[in-house]
Write an enzyme that holds these catalytic residues in place. Structure first.
Site, PDB file in Angstrom:
ATOM      1  N   ASP B 313      -5.454  -4.579  21.047  1.00 22.68           N
ATOM      2  CA  ASP B 313      -5.563  -3.880  19.767  1.00 22.68           C
ATOM      3  C   ASP B 313      -6.632  -4.559  18.939  1.00 22.68           C
ATOM      4  OD1 ASP B 313      -3.745  -1.828  19.969  1.00 22.68           O
ATOM      5  OD2 ASP B 313      -2.060  -3.185  19.626  1.00 22.68           O
ATOM      6  N   ALA B 385       0.135   6.246  -0.869  1.00 29.38           N
ATOM      7  CA  ALA B 385      -0.287   7.035   0.287  1.00 29.38           C
ATOM      8  C   ALA B 385      -0.801   8.395  -0.152  1.00 29.38           C
ATOM      9  CB  ALA B 385       0.872   7.196   1.258  1.00 29.38           C
ATOM     10  N   SER B 390      -6.716   2.996  -5.454  1.00 31.81           N
ATOM     11  CA  SER B 390      -6.088   2.113  -6.424  1.00 31.81           C
ATOM     12  C   SER B 390      -7.123   1.888  -7.521  1.00 31.81           C
ATOM     13  CB  SER B 390      -5.665   0.798  -5.772  1.00 31.81           C
ATOM     14  OG  SER B 390      -6.821   0.079  -5.378  1.00 31.81           O
TER      15      SER B 390
END
EC number: 7.2.2.6
Lengths: 582, 692
Positions: B313, B385, B390
């Site tokens: 990953d 979400a 922000s």
């Protein structure tokens, strides 16, 4: 050693490689069904065989079916050759009127020719009719070699196929190997040999009147004539060598002038007995799609062969240390060939007898042009050791290659571990089943050689056959069972092997040595064919490098040496040391 | 690795191993190892021959037979000792993990909710499916999954890491391990392992010789060794009739005594590798445990040595888990300083690593000091979400930062759009493997784009070298990422992986593994989430992070207690080392036989064929000292190689050919040469001390 001798041996090695390359290409074409003009000529015959056998050219067998076919066919062959010998008195082509052969000898001979051993306990010209020789022995010379090729092809397919249950069709492989490989080659070679003077006739033996009458040493009767044996020799001789059979038409084998008349026939015979085994190694590379693999295996075989050739030649050239101790010059010079000329083919010299002895035991041929019994102990050790490498140095037609591949599996297993991977060869993982079958093959050979030798060493009936006491006598027995256990068939001579003890025990040894290898080899082939093929990467052990060739040689030699060092020490080694010590 | 590895030989371990070595003389145990079993039978036979000699009818002097017998028994004991040492070390490691929980008592709930009636049961009686309540200060009684509650847990007993971790129901942090301690709050846990079936129990099974299942490779090697043993049995057994023949034929000497033949057999049989085989396998597991990895089967450890493709990953493995701001790219007509100031203001209260890195970058580049958010009368707008943004609300102005799409939506709501040049700048940043973060401000005169902050994935230090190392080992690395192909390609190039799978969903990962396996490759991967479980179950070597879900751990065949994804590299090395040690010692063992022949054959037949003394190339003093030296060498070499068996042969990532060459030189040639020296030395000592 002379420059001439070294040149002759080197010429042979180079010629062998030159012959093996096109032969391998031809073998591949036959395997692929591209035999060209021959296929057009023999195709109908081939298809007729299949109809007769109730099979089809594309019907496939799994390994059990293939093995069963090999065993059934071979059992039938043994019966046929046995019956021919027992019934020859009532059959045609028997100008000398030979009667039925003793049962134990007939069984031994039948097994011997079916297993491609061609050990001869009998004297051909004094026992067998022309019909037995031609229909029994010569036919088996073809078929036993074809069986070897078939089993080898099945093993090759095990490596080249993936995730399949089948290995091909034994009957097809047998037929095609005979029709398109062995018959044409034997035909050409037989003509060449006959042209050089090898006899080919159905006429009865000829009696020549002696210029100087003599007395029979056994009976004390006066002798005025000499019987000169004849027969259809050339036709049988070609396949005897091409098929690594080795059973001579005459008892004296290739040291008989009618079986080996000229230096050229001598060269051709040596070449013929090694050509197919060498080509089989190259064929392996072609079939598996990586020719380097075939060259690597051939290189391993030829390196050992070359070392053996020069070792035997050196030992025989050095002569007998006890004769040297008497102040006799054994150096080769203008006036004398030097060395140990006893038992050699005196027409062609020491180098050619060493070459013949080494190639005949490296392959499983077993024909001889000299008497191995008369070699110096070290010179005799070389043929013995070559057989003890389990038919891996060239070996029999087909049999050598499948024997060698078993050792490759063992070598790859140990070497593969040393590079930190679970071992694989040509992308096939070597797992417990393959190892179990390989272990049977590796273990079987010492068993069928050492155990019978041990039995003989303590059986008075067996010891009565020895012509020499002491270490040399031991070497004679050891040689006999080594030869039969490895389906070689050459004899050390000096051992009277035509007794029920050697005939019957020998037959068992030959059967075990042949089919005890074939069945596990086919099992390995079946298991490999069912596996996936792992692609090679930089972490894969490369098996075409000089390093791996060296490792493979090491494996074959170490396993052979560790198994047979004690018996060799008690036979030829101690004999040589005793000679030197006096 | 936080736990200290055990010393290779500590006194208590050695004492215990000596006792165990004697216990292992039980025939049932010996039968597990065919090579050593033949030595065992041989030793028993010579013991009988010794008793016969005591009664005066012996084939050789009783003292000589006794000496041989003792050393044959030592050979068996040394092999037992090697196995016991490996077991002892593995068990010591495992015990320290297990100790904590055997004494724990659990509170079993009658229904899977906190308020249900409860009963106290010993933790080792809990079965899979039981539900227990664990409160602050209590030890979690077994492996399981949190079904209710959230708590901080101290997992140092397992991982050695003292910082507490949060465990909660649902999601990827729901797995708990037995033996760890709840520090605060409470958890309701469903137990997922029966007694004796937990990871720890399975691992302990792998380091116990008697319970251990042999791996296929070990079985194949054992078959090879057994067949060699049989060959040598044949060779030595047939020497008896040969010797009888030789004595009769030469009329001198005597038939080789059975004691000598048994000694020869034991020397030839591959006792070195045979005696150490079990210890090598166990020691491989030990090394896994020392690397803080729990393997559930020996087979998985061996497979690790075969791996040809590693799936990794991106986040957390190849790159640091968080991105860092590296550049401010202002919009046309906007000063860089203004952009930096706005970005910093928007990030002051943002505690994410990305946010903090923006504050730091603004400070470093433009000397903008971080201001206290309450001094500014600012109101922080956290990331959600829904908005994907922000920012901060200041009196009279709003600053927002977010993805291109999110800011565009925000601007459009105010009737504005995104300047094309800004969009181009953002695309360019994407192409370079970084993530663009758009900063916009809404002042008195409406919304305005200030520019782009470049957030860069930081490739872990040293990872490139590790991948190069893997390439030399013949292992291909594939990076798995959810990023788009442009970004993925750039990071892949920087990190030096061989290939990447971009915009990967869990099912893509599974499909990739299947495809690679179809090509015949062996695939290794790490994973922690529940959605990794199918891929983990499919991979040949699947390492689950201990911090991951129970589903991931169940699907994998190894658990990394440190939850360190680069651990795979270490695991591959341990697997390779395990196989290499087997191969090296097999080669060594067989090569040894050459010298032993040269010692024993002339000795055994010296009386019959004095000429054979020419083979006594080591010039050993007498037949008896030659035989004793070979037997003693054969026994001592097992002891001498125990450290190597436990440690494993050294492994350097090089190509297969180079590795074979090196190992052949050391263990092949070394195996040929060492016994010549060793046997000669022992012979000198024996004759020097007048013992023979």
């Amino acid at each position: 050693m002379t420059a001439n001798g070294i040149a002759q041996i080197s010429l042979y090695l180079v010629t062998l490689v030159l012959v093996a390359v096109p032969l391998a290409a031809w073998l591949e074409r036959v395997g692929d069904g591209r035999a060209g003009p021959l296929e057009r000529a023999f195709g109908p015959l081939e298809r007729a065989f299949y109809r007769l056998l109730g099979t089809a050219a594309d019907a496939e067998q799994d390994w059990r079916g293939y093995a069963a076919a090999v065993l059934v066919f071979s059992a039938f062959s043994v019966l046929a050759v046995f019956a021919l010998q027992e019934l020859q008195g009532a059959l045609p082509l028997n100008p000398q009127g030979f009667g039925a052969v003793a049962a134990d000898s007939a069984l031994n001979t039948a097994v011997s020719f079916v297993t491609n051993t061609n050990w001869q306990g009998y004297g051909g010209e004094s026992t067998l009719s022309y019909l037995t020789q031609m229909l029994g022995l010569a036919v088996q010379n073809f078929l036993s070699a074809a069986v070897g090729l078939a089993v080898m092809l099945a093993l090759f397919r095990g490596f080249s196929r993936r995730e399949t249950a089948t290995l091909g069709n034994f009957w097809v492989d047998l037929t095609r190997a005979t029709l398109y490989v062995l018959l044409p080659l034997a035909f050409v070679l037989a003509l060449a040999l006959a042209a050089q003077g090898v006899v080919q006739t159905f006429a009865p033996y000829v009696t020549a009147t002696l210029l100087e009458p003599t007395v029979d040493s056994a009976s004390g009767q006066p002798l005025t004539g000499q019987v000169i044996a004849l027969g259809p020799v050339a036709s049988q001789l070609a396949i005897k060598h091409l098929g690594t059979n080795g059973g001579g038409f005459f008892n004296a084998n290739a040291s008989h002038p009618y079986e080996n008349p000229t230096a050229l026939t001598d060269f051709l015979l040596v070449l013929a007995q090694t050509a197919l085994p060498a080509a089989c190694a190259l064929l392996f590379g072609r079939v598996t799609g990586d020719r380097r693999q075939g060259w690597a295996i051939l290189a391993a075989m030829l390196i050992v062969l070359a070392v053996a050739l020069f070792a035997a030649y050196a030992a025989e050239s050095a002569g007998n240390p006890r004769i040297a101790a008497l102040g006799v010059d054994q150096q080769a010079g203008d006036a004398s060939p030097g060395g140990n000329l006893e038992g050699k083919e005196v027409r062609f010299g020491i180098a050619r007898s060493a070459l013949f002895a080494v190639t005949t035991t490296a392959t499983s041929c077993g024909a001889v042009n000299g008497m191995h019994d008369s070699f110096t102990p070290l010179g005799g050790l070389v043929p013995l050791a070559l057989m003890q490498f389990s038919e891996t140095i060239l070996g029999g037609v087909g049999a050598g290659m499948y024997g060698m591949l078993v050792f490759v599996i063992v070598a790859v297993f140990v070497a593969g571990l040393m590079v930190g991977r679970t071992p694989e060869y040509l992308g096939k993982k070597i797992e417990p089943f393959e190892m179990k079958m390989a272990a049977i093959v590796v273990l079987l050979m010492p068993a069928v050689v050492l155990l019978p030798t041990a039995v003989a060493a303590v059986t008075p009936a067996a010891l009565a056959s020895l012509s020499n006491p002491g270490a040399h006598g031991f070497a004679q027995v050891l040689y006999a069972f080594t030869s039969m256990g490895n389906n070689n068939g050459s004899a050390f001579a000096g051992l009277n092997a035509n007794t029920p003890f050697y005939n019957l025990l020998g037959a068992a040894v030959m059967l075990l040595g042949r089919f005890g290898t074939i069945v596990p080899v086919l099992a390995i082939a079946g298991s490999l064919a069912a596996k996936k093929t792992v692609p090679a990467g930089p972490g894969t052990l490369p098996t075409h490098t000089p390093l791996f060739v060296g490792f493979l040689i090491g494996t074959v030699v170490i396993v052979g040496a560790l198994t047979f060092f004690p018996v060799l020490a008690l036979g030829p080694l101690v004999e040589q040391l005793q000679l030197a010590a006096h | 690795m936080s736990r200290k590895p055990h010393p290779r030989f500590d006194a208590a371990l050695v004492r215990q191993a000596l006792v165990d070595a004697l216990k292992k003389l039980h025939p049932r145990h010996q039968l597990r190892n065919p090579v050593m079993f033949t030595v065992y039978v041989g030793s028993a036979l010579t013991t009988l021959l010794f008793l016969q000699a005591l009664s005066g009818a012996g084939e050789a002097p009783a003292g000589f037979i006794l000496a041989v017998t003792l050393w044959l028994w030592f050979t068996v004991l040394f092999a037992n000792f090697a196995e016991a040492m490996a077991e002892g070390r593995g068990k010591a490691q495992a015990e320290s993990l297990r100790r904590t929980r055997t004494h724990a008592r659990a509170r079993r709930l009658q229904a899977p909710q906190r308020g249900a009636p409860q009963e106290a049961v010993p933790s080792d009686r809990l079965r899979s499916g039981d539900v227990v309540l664990v409160e602050a200060g209590e030890i979690i009684p077994g492996d399981g999954e949190v079904i209710e509650g959230i708590a901080s847990v101290n997992e140092s007993a397992i991982t050695g890491e003292s910082a507490p971790v949060v465990r909660e129901s649902g999601g990827d942090r729901s797995a708990v391990t037995g033996g760890t301690t709840v520090l605060s709050d409470w958890l309701v846990v469903r137990i997922t392992a029966n007694p004796g079936e937990s990871f720890l129990d399975r691992m302990i099974g792998l380091v116990e010789g008697a319970k251990r299942q042999k791996t296929p490779n070990e079985i194949a090697l054992a078959i090879l060794l057994a067949s060699l043993t049989l060959i040598f049995l044949l060779v030595t057994a047939t020497l008896l009739p040969y010797s009888r023949y030789a004595v009769e034929a030469s009329g001198s000497g005597q038939v080789v005594p059975l004691t000598v033949l048994i000694a020869l057999f034991v020397c030839l049989a591959p006792t070195t590798i045979g005696g150490l085989l079990s210890a090598i396998g166990i020691a491989g597991m030990d090394r896994m445990i020392q690397a803080n990895v729990i393997a559930t089967s020996g087979r998985a450890v061996e497979a690790a040595g075969d791996v040809d493709v590693l799936l990794l990953d991106k986040t957390g493995t190849i790159t640091l888990g968080n991105r860092q701001a590296t550049e401010f790219v202002p919009a046309p007509g906007v000063g860089t300083e203004r952009l930096a100031d706005a970005a910093q203001l928007a990030s002051l209260a943002d505690e994410t690593p990305e946010g903090r890195s923006i504050v730091v970058l603004a400070k470093e580049r433009y000397g903008l000091r971080g201001r206290e958010i309450h001094e500014l009368d600012a109101h922080f707008v956290p990331f959600t979400a829904q908005t994907s943004m922000s920012g901060v609300d200041l009196p009279g102005r709003q600053i927002r930062k977010g993805s291109v799409e999110a800011i565009e939506r925000w601007l459009r709501a105010q009737g504005r759009g995104l300047a094309p040049l800004v969009r181009d700048a953002a695309d360019a940043i994407s192409r370079q493997g970084a993530t663009p973060l758009i900063v916009a401000e809404r002042g008195a005169d409406g919304g305005e784009v200030l520019g782009v902050v470049r957030l860069k994935d930081i490739v872990k230090g040293g990872i490139r070298e590790r991948f190069a190392e893997l390439r030399r080992m013949g292992i291909r690395t594939v990076m798995i990422t959810g990023d788009n192909a442009l970004t993925a390609a750039a990071i892949a190039a920087e990190a030096g992986v061989d290939d990447f799978l971009a915009e990967a969903r869990p099912e893509d990962k599974l499909a990739l593994i299947r495809q690679l396996q179809q090509e015949g490759r062996l695939v290794a991967m790490t994973g922690d989430g529940t959605n990794d479980a199918p891929a983990l179950a499919q991979a040949d070597v699947a390492v689950a992070m201990n911090s991951g879900t129970q589903a991931a751990k169940e699907a994998g065949n190894m658990v990394d207690l440190d939850s360190n994804p680069t651990k795979l590299i270490e695991i591959v090395e341990i697997g390779k080392q395990l196989l290499m040690t087997r191969g090296a010692l097999t080669t060594f063992s067989l090569a040894n036989d050459v010298a032993k022949y040269f010692a024993i054959i002339p000795a055994a037949f010296a009386a019959t064929y004095p000429a054979l003394d020419a083979l006594n190339v080591m010039a050993l003093a007498s037949p008896r000292s030659a035989l004793m030296s070979a037997v003693i060498f054969n026994a001592l070499v097992i002891v001498a190689l125990i450290p190597l068996a436990l440690r494993g042969v050294s492994y350097k990532p090089t190509g297969a050919s180079q590795m074979l060459r090196t190992n052949l030189l050391i263990y092949g040639l070394g195996g040929l040469a060492v016994p010549f020296v060793g046997i000669k030395a022992i012979d000198l000592v024996l004759t020097g001390l007048g013992l023979v």
